[in-house]
Design a protein around this motif. Structure first.
Motif, PDB file in Angstrom:
ATOM      1  N   SER A  46      47.771  47.578  36.877  1.00 56.17           N
ATOM      2  CA  SER A  46      48.415  48.284  37.994  1.00 56.17           C
ATOM      3  C   SER A  46      47.473  48.384  39.186  1.00 56.17           C
ATOM      4  CB  SER A  46      48.864  49.677  37.549  1.00 56.17           C
ATOM      5  OG  SER A  46      47.750  50.450  37.101  1.00 56.17           O
ATOM      6  N   THR A  47      46.176  48.581  38.915  1.00 53.54           N
ATOM      7  CA  THR A  47      45.185  48.651  39.996  1.00 53.54           C
ATOM      8  C   THR A  47      45.016  47.295  40.656  1.00 53.54           C
ATOM      9  OG1 THR A  47      43.996  50.427  38.851  1.00 53.54           O
ATOM     10  CG2 THR A  47      42.793  49.212  40.554  1.00 53.54           C
ATOM     11  N   ALA A  48      44.963  46.248  39.825  1.00 47.12           N
ATOM     12  CA  ALA A  48      44.836  44.893  40.372  1.00 47.12           C
ATOM     13  C   ALA A  48      46.041  44.552  41.244  1.00 47.12           C
ATOM     14  CB  ALA A  48      44.686  43.884  39.244  1.00 47.12           C
ATOM     15  N   GLY A  49      47.239  44.904  40.776  1.00 45.91           N
ATOM     16  CA  GLY A  49      48.441  44.632  41.546  1.00 45.91           C
ATOM     17  C   GLY A  49      48.443  45.339  42.883  1.00 45.91           C
ATOM     18  N   GLU A  50      47.990  46.592  42.892  1.00 45.88           N
ATOM     19  CA  GLU A  50      47.920  47.352  44.135  1.00 45.88           C
ATOM     20  C   GLU A  50      46.903  46.751  45.100  1.00 45.88           C
ATOM     21  OE1 GLU A  50      48.741  50.480  46.873  1.00 45.88           O
ATOM     22  OE2 GLU A  50      49.809  49.673  45.129  1.00 45.88           O
ATOM     23  N   THR A  54      47.528  40.377  35.181  1.00 43.57           N
ATOM     24  CA  THR A  54      46.685  40.794  34.054  1.00 43.57           C
ATOM     25  C   THR A  54      45.379  40.012  34.040  1.00 43.57           C
ATOM     26  OG1 THR A  54      48.628  41.374  32.741  1.00 43.57           O
ATOM     27  CG2 THR A  54      46.568  41.017  31.541  1.00 43.57           C
ATOM     28  N   ASP A  55      45.455  38.709  34.344  1.00 38.10           N
ATOM     29  CA  ASP A  55      44.244  37.888  34.415  1.00 38.10           C
ATOM     30  C   ASP A  55      43.332  38.367  35.542  1.00 38.10           C
ATOM     31  OD1 ASP A  55      45.089  36.209  32.315  1.00 38.10           O
ATOM     32  OD2 ASP A  55      46.310  35.029  33.714  1.00 38.10           O
ATOM     33  N   VAL A  56      43.944  38.719  36.673  1.00 39.13           N
ATOM     34  CA  VAL A  56      43.153  39.237  37.787  1.00 39.13           C
ATOM     35  C   VAL A  56      42.472  40.541  37.375  1.00 39.13           C
ATOM     36  CG1 VAL A  56      43.242  40.118  40.158  1.00 39.13           C
ATOM     37  CG2 VAL A  56      44.660  38.151  39.503  1.00 39.13           C
ATOM     38  N   ALA A  57      43.229  41.401  36.704  1.00 41.93           N
ATOM     39  CA  ALA A  57      42.664  42.669  36.253  1.00 41.93           C
ATOM     40  C   ALA A  57      41.483  42.461  35.330  1.00 41.93           C
ATOM     41  CB  ALA A  57      43.755  43.492  35.557  1.00 41.93           C
ATOM     42  N   ALA A  58      41.582  41.443  34.450  1.00 42.37           N
ATOM     43  CA  ALA A  58      40.476  41.162  33.533  1.00 42.37           C
ATOM     44  C   ALA A  58      39.228  40.734  34.301  1.00 42.37           C
ATOM     45  CB  ALA A  58      40.897  40.080  32.540  1.00 42.37           C
ATOM     46  N   GLU A  59      39.430  39.944  35.361  1.00 35.56           N
ATOM     47  CA  GLU A  59      38.300  39.510  36.181  1.00 35.56           C
ATOM     48  C   GLU A  59      37.646  40.698  36.886  1.00 35.56           C
ATOM     49  OE1 GLU A  59      36.963  36.308  36.928  1.00 35.56           O
ATOM     50  OE2 GLU A  59      38.047  35.735  35.109  1.00 35.56           O
ATOM     51  N   LEU A  60      38.474  41.658  37.301  1.00 34.25           N
ATOM     52  CA  LEU A  60      37.975  42.806  38.057  1.00 34.25           C
ATOM     53  C   LEU A  60      37.562  43.965  37.157  1.00 34.25           C
ATOM     54  CD1 LEU A  60      40.624  42.908  40.944  1.00 34.25           C
ATOM     55  CD2 LEU A  60      38.321  41.939  41.025  1.00 34.25           C
ATOM     56  N   ASP A  61      37.885  43.841  35.851  1.00 32.40           N
ATOM     57  CA  ASP A  61      37.610  44.917  34.892  1.00 32.40           C
ATOM     58  C   ASP A  61      38.304  46.216  35.319  1.00 32.40           C
ATOM     59  OD1 ASP A  61      36.610  46.121  32.620  1.00 32.40           O
ATOM     60  OD2 ASP A  61      34.686  46.665  33.552  1.00 32.40           O
ATOM     61  N   CYS A  62      39.623  46.091  35.554  1.00 35.06           N
ATOM     62  CA  CYS A  62      40.411  47.251  35.940  1.00 35.06           C
ATOM     63  C   CYS A  62      41.793  47.140  35.314  1.00 35.06           C
ATOM     64  CB  CYS A  62      40.526  47.373  37.459  1.00 35.06           C
ATOM     65  SG  CYS A  62      41.483  46.045  38.233  1.00 35.06           S
ATOM     66  N   ALA A  63      42.608  48.143  35.486  1.00 32.45           N
ATOM     67  CA  ALA A  63      43.967  48.115  34.949  1.00 32.45           C
ATOM     68  C   ALA A  63      44.837  47.156  35.752  1.00 32.45           C
ATOM     69  CB  ALA A  63      44.571  49.510  34.997  1.00 32.45           C
TER      70      ALA A  63
END
Length: 214
Positions: A193-197, A182-191
């Motif tokens: 699930s997208t960050a995990g993929e 979730t923290d990674v997703a926030a950095e990337l400004d994406c969901a």
């Protein structure tokens, strides 16, 4: 040019003394010869996957060793070993001496009896060397690839690289993990699930490349 990974299985009576000692199920099971010279009477640098005391025991089997120095590091022990001769079988030395290829370190001795190494040269020269060595000892070709001056980096997309950089920044890869997908997703400004993929695909690419080069 081709860069070829070979594995040669030596019978016990033909194996190097270090190789025979590794196969005795002792505390050291692998030796990587990292640096050596064109003549026997030079100092070689070898890494062992054991403590210094275990490496001392292994090196006691090398009658040609005229001097050793041990340094514990990198989850094992580095050994500076000076020998008066190589103590490799004549057939192997003749195949190497007569070859038209260059050898890329390390030469890795395994407890299984296998010696793994890489050679670089024109396809015909590599094939000729392989034929000469295989005629004397059981030799298998493990991998063939184009030779590159520098190792080819893992082919990540820009977005995958950004995901890895974000994961490192938020502590996702810390030994005691302090960041989440979730923290990674926030950095990337994406969901998430997208960050995990993105992370899974990037990790697969990097690790597959790393294992292939190991």
């Amino acid at each position: 040019m081709r860069q070829v990974t070979f594995e040669t299985t030596y019978p016990p009576e033909a194996a190097h003394p270090i190789h025979r000692r590794l196969a005795d199920e002792g505390p050291a099971t692998r030796a990587d010869v990292l640096i050596w010279g064109p003549t026997a009477d030079v100092t070689a640098l070898v890494w062992f996957d054991g403590e210094p005391s275990a490496v001392e025991e292994v090196l006691d089997a090398v009658d040609s060793a005229t001097g050793t120095q041990l340094v514990a590091a990198d989850d094992g022990t580095y050994a500076f070993v000076r020998q008066s001769e190589y103590e490799l079988p004549d057939d192997a030395l003749e195949a190497v001496a007569g070859s038209r290829v260059a050898f890329v370190p390390p030469l890795s001795f395994r407890a299984s009896g296998v010696a793994r190494f890489e050679a670089v040269g024109e396809p015909a020269a590599v094939s000729e060397f392989y034929g000469d060595l295989d005629a004397a000892f059981d030799t298998a070709v493990v991998r063939v690839r184009e030779f590159r001056r520098w190792p080819e980096p893992a082919r990540l997309t820009d977005r995958q690289r950004q995901a890895l950089e974000a994961a490192v920044a938020v502590g996702y890869y810390d030994v005691d993990r302090s960041g989440s997908v979730t923290d990674v997703a926030a950095e990337l400004d994406c969901a998430p699930s997208t960050a995990g993929e993105l992370l899974r695909r990037a990790e697969s690419t990097v690790l597959t490349a790393f294992v292939g080069e190991s």
